[in-house]
Design a protein around this motif. Structure first.
Motif, PDB file in Angstrom:
ATOM      1  N   LYS A 109       0.678  -1.201   0.144  1.00  0.00           N
ATOM      2  CA  LYS A 109       0.000   0.029  -0.058  1.00  0.00           C
ATOM      3  C   LYS A 109       0.927   1.209  -0.178  1.00  0.00           C
ATOM      4  O   LYS A 109       1.924   1.393   0.637  1.00  0.00           O
ATOM      5  CB  LYS A 109      -0.885   0.061   1.217  1.00  0.00           C
ATOM      6  N   ARG A 121       1.962   5.378   0.330  1.00  0.00           N
ATOM      7  CA  ARG A 121       1.620   6.225   1.831  1.00  0.00           C
ATOM      8  C   ARG A 121       0.860   7.706   1.475  1.00  0.00           C
ATOM      9  O   ARG A 121       1.346   8.659   2.164  1.00  0.00           O
ATOM     10  CB  ARG A 121       3.245   6.620   2.246  1.00  0.00           C
ATOM     11  N   SER A 122      -0.122   7.494   0.779  1.00  0.00           N
ATOM     12  CA  SER A 122      -0.887   8.670   0.730  1.00  0.00           C
ATOM     13  C   SER A 122      -2.093   9.202   1.516  1.00  0.00           C
ATOM     14  O   SER A 122      -2.293  10.263   1.629  1.00  0.00           O
ATOM     15  CB  SER A 122      -1.373   8.364  -0.959  1.00  0.00           C
ATOM     16  N   HIS A 123      -2.109   8.283   2.501  1.00  0.00           N
ATOM     17  CA  HIS A 123      -3.074   8.416   3.888  1.00  0.00           C
ATOM     18  C   HIS A 123      -2.419   9.753   4.454  1.00  0.00           C
ATOM     19  O   HIS A 123      -1.225   9.615   4.819  1.00  0.00           O
ATOM     20  CB  HIS A 123      -3.396   7.203   4.212  1.00  0.00           C
ATOM     21  N   TYR A 176      -2.051  10.193   7.428  1.00  0.00           N
ATOM     22  CA  TYR A 176      -1.344   9.662   8.759  1.00  0.00           C
ATOM     23  C   TYR A 176      -0.158   9.659   8.322  1.00  0.00           C
ATOM     24  O   TYR A 176       0.733   9.805   9.287  1.00  0.00           O
ATOM     25  CB  TYR A 176      -2.128   8.403   9.072  1.00  0.00           C
ATOM     26  N   TRP A 177       0.345   9.433   7.083  1.00  0.00           N
ATOM     27  CA  TRP A 177       1.846   9.221   7.007  1.00  0.00           C
ATOM     28  C   TRP A 177       2.642  10.434   6.797  1.00  0.00           C
ATOM     29  O   TRP A 177       3.789  10.695   6.953  1.00  0.00           O
ATOM     30  CB  TRP A 177       2.164   8.438   5.639  1.00  0.00           C
ATOM     31  N   ALA A 181      -7.443   6.586  12.763  1.00  0.00           N
ATOM     32  CA  ALA A 181      -6.854   7.106  11.597  1.00  0.00           C
ATOM     33  C   ALA A 181      -5.714   6.123  11.121  1.00  0.00           C
ATOM     34  O   ALA A 181      -5.394   5.762   9.931  1.00  0.00           O
ATOM     35  CB  ALA A 181      -6.431   8.438  11.557  1.00  0.00           C
ATOM     36  N   GLU A 200      -6.882   3.042   9.380  1.00  0.00           N
ATOM     37  CA  GLU A 200      -7.296   3.246   8.054  1.00  0.00           C
ATOM     38  C   GLU A 200      -5.940   3.108   7.245  1.00  0.00           C
ATOM     39  O   GLU A 200      -5.978   2.591   6.147  1.00  0.00           O
ATOM     40  CB  GLU A 200      -7.770   4.280   7.926  1.00  0.00           C
ATOM     41  N   ALA A 201      -4.816   3.708   7.952  1.00  0.00           N
ATOM     42  CA  ALA A 201      -3.717   3.852   6.877  1.00  0.00           C
ATOM     43  C   ALA A 201      -3.089   2.484   6.588  1.00  0.00           C
ATOM     44  O   ALA A 201      -2.364   2.370   5.692  1.00  0.00           O
ATOM     45  CB  ALA A 201      -2.647   4.791   7.659  1.00  0.00           C
TER      46      ALA A 201
END
Length: 458
Positions: free
Chosen positions: A408, A410-412, A414-415, A452, A455-456
């Motif tokens: 996956k 790292r666009s969420h 959270y990152w 959050a 979700e990430a």
């Protein structure tokens, strides 16, 4: 609420399968009559999976603070009977002493679920306890279950916390302290200790009954020619995955007694838990674990030992040899699971048993040598690329990671921030404003932050 055989998975689908066991497995009990009921936490995300998110706060309190029976489910609360090894000393005087199962229903995955309590009053198994739960203990359980769920661990979920208006005295926190009743959503409350009690009482008939119940209702399998072996094989696989999940999460349960190991392999019942700040195999959660029996690095051994006790309990209804063969499956199941769980947390696609094993070994070695923070490392390495700042001691881990594709990106959002953690100092800091000023804002913000992160990662 009404039940329908054609209902969608997210509708309310009640059950009362526990009653099919018959007598000898539980005791009908009555919930405590609390002086007040103040709703402090309701988990609508979990409630939605069992068709109960639509309850308004008043009905929520009636169901989960006053324990009015849910329609077409269990007619009254049941305190389960069980024994267990506590720090490897057998105790035949256990059982639900401050909790009970008060409903069963199916979730959106088609699993038979229990609604159980903590702090709901005394039962025949309370011994000298008051059957109550501190509000701080309830807050800690919310934080544990939310964090573990986010980290991909199969765990019970805290559905509800209601403050109950009593002053409790405890030796391990400032007293008097506030009280609460907690409701957990769990994939059964049948423990290894449930089988141990029946073996101790030499009750082969009920031992067979419970074996068949677990296979049919919880493992969704028809009992075969050797139900005891079938059961143990399932439990070995599920508990090996549980052990691997704890390790990949850096989580120390603290009290891995046989009465705390669920036959579904789901983690539950959180007391002195902690998350380890670094990869220290000797890190413990409980001040009373003076020998380190349940330290971080000994958890796979401890859980395997508990599975062995299930095998012993099943001996009255099965020969030893096939049970021993089933136990031999723990190590390979654990090795497969730790590779899967570690690559999941690293955000990379598994490559196969040999590569995943080498990766896990390289990372564990680098974590031990470097003393790096676990949460920081897993945050930085998500997607399979270590930042430049990780030095020479990380060479083997960096090389091992280089062969992995990201699971996956790292666009969420959270990152773009900082790693979410749940270390003991932060747990205390979350509790402090609640204790001092009834300020729940820090707690609520933390739950949102944890979700959050989930979700990430997911």
């Amino acid at each position: 609420m009404t039940a329908s055989p054609q209902a969608e998975p997210t509708s309310y689908r009640p059950a009362s399968r526990l009653l099919t066991l018959g007598d000898g497995f539980f005791d009908p009990v009555t919930a405590a009559d609390f002086p007040e009921t103040r709703l402090r936490f309701r988990n609508d995300r979990a409630a939605a999976t069992i068709g109960l998110a639509g309850l308004d706060d008043a009905e929520w309190i009636r169901r989960f603070g006053r324990f009015e029976p849910l329609p077409d489910s269990l007619p009254q609360p049941l305190a389960l009977r069980y024994h267990g090894h506590q720090f490897r000393s057998y105790n035949p005087e256990l059982g639900d002493g401050r909790g009970f199962t008060f409903a069963q229903l199916y979730d959106d995955r088609g699993r038979l679920m229990d609604l159980g309590t903590k702090g709901s009053g005394t039962t025949p198994w309370s011994r000298s306890g008051d059957g109550r739960l501190t509000l701080k203990g309830a807050v800690r359980e919310v934080l544990a279950t939310e964090m573990l769920e986010a980290l991909g661990v199969e765990t019970s979920r805290t559905l509800s916390v209601i403050e109950t208006g009593e002053a409790l005295y405890r030796g391990d926190e400032p007293s008097p302290t506030r009280s609460a009743v907690l409701v957990r959503l769990s994939h059964s409350h049948i423990r290894i200790g449930s089988f141990q009690r029946l073996a101790y009482e030499r009750d082969e008939t009920r031992l067979r009954t419970l074996t068949d119940y677990v296979l049919r209702e919880l493992h969704t399998q028809e009992p075969g020619a050797e139900p005891a072996v079938q059961l143990l094989t399932n439990v070995v696989a599920r508990t090996a995955r549980l052990a691997a999940s704890y390790m990949a999460a850096g989580f120390v349960h603290g009290v891995l007694n046989t009465d705390n190991i669920n036959v579904t392999g789901e983690s539950f019942d959180y007391g002195p838990w902690r998350f380890a700040p670094t990869w220290d195999p000797a890190f413990t959660a409980a001040y009373f674990d003076q020998t380190g029996l349940y330290a971080l690095g000994r958890q796979p051994e401890a859980i395997h030992w508990n599975a062995m006790q299930l095998a012993v309990a099943l001996r009255p209804i099965c020969d030893a040899e096939p049970l021993i063969a089933a136990l031999d499956g723990f190590a390979p199941a654990y090795q497969a699971a730790i590779g899967e769980r570690m690559t999941w947390r690293l955000g990379v696609v598994p490559r196969g048993a040999d590569d995943d094993r080498a990766l896990v070994q390289a990372i564990e070695q680098a974590l031990r040598v470097s003393g790096a923070g676990l949460d920081r490392f897993f945050f930085d390495a998500f997607g399979g690329v270590l930042p430049v700042g990780y030095g020479a001691e990380w060479a083997d881990a960096r090389a091992a990671l280089a062969g992995y594709a990201p699971r996956k990106d790292r666009s969420h959002p959270y990152w773009s921030g900082e790693p979410c953690s749940m270390l003991i100092d932060e747990v205390e800091a979350i509790w402090a404003p609640i204790a001092a000023a009834d300020d729940w804002s820090v707690f609520e913000a933390k739950v949102a932050e944890v979700r959050a992160m989930g979700e990430a990662l997911s």
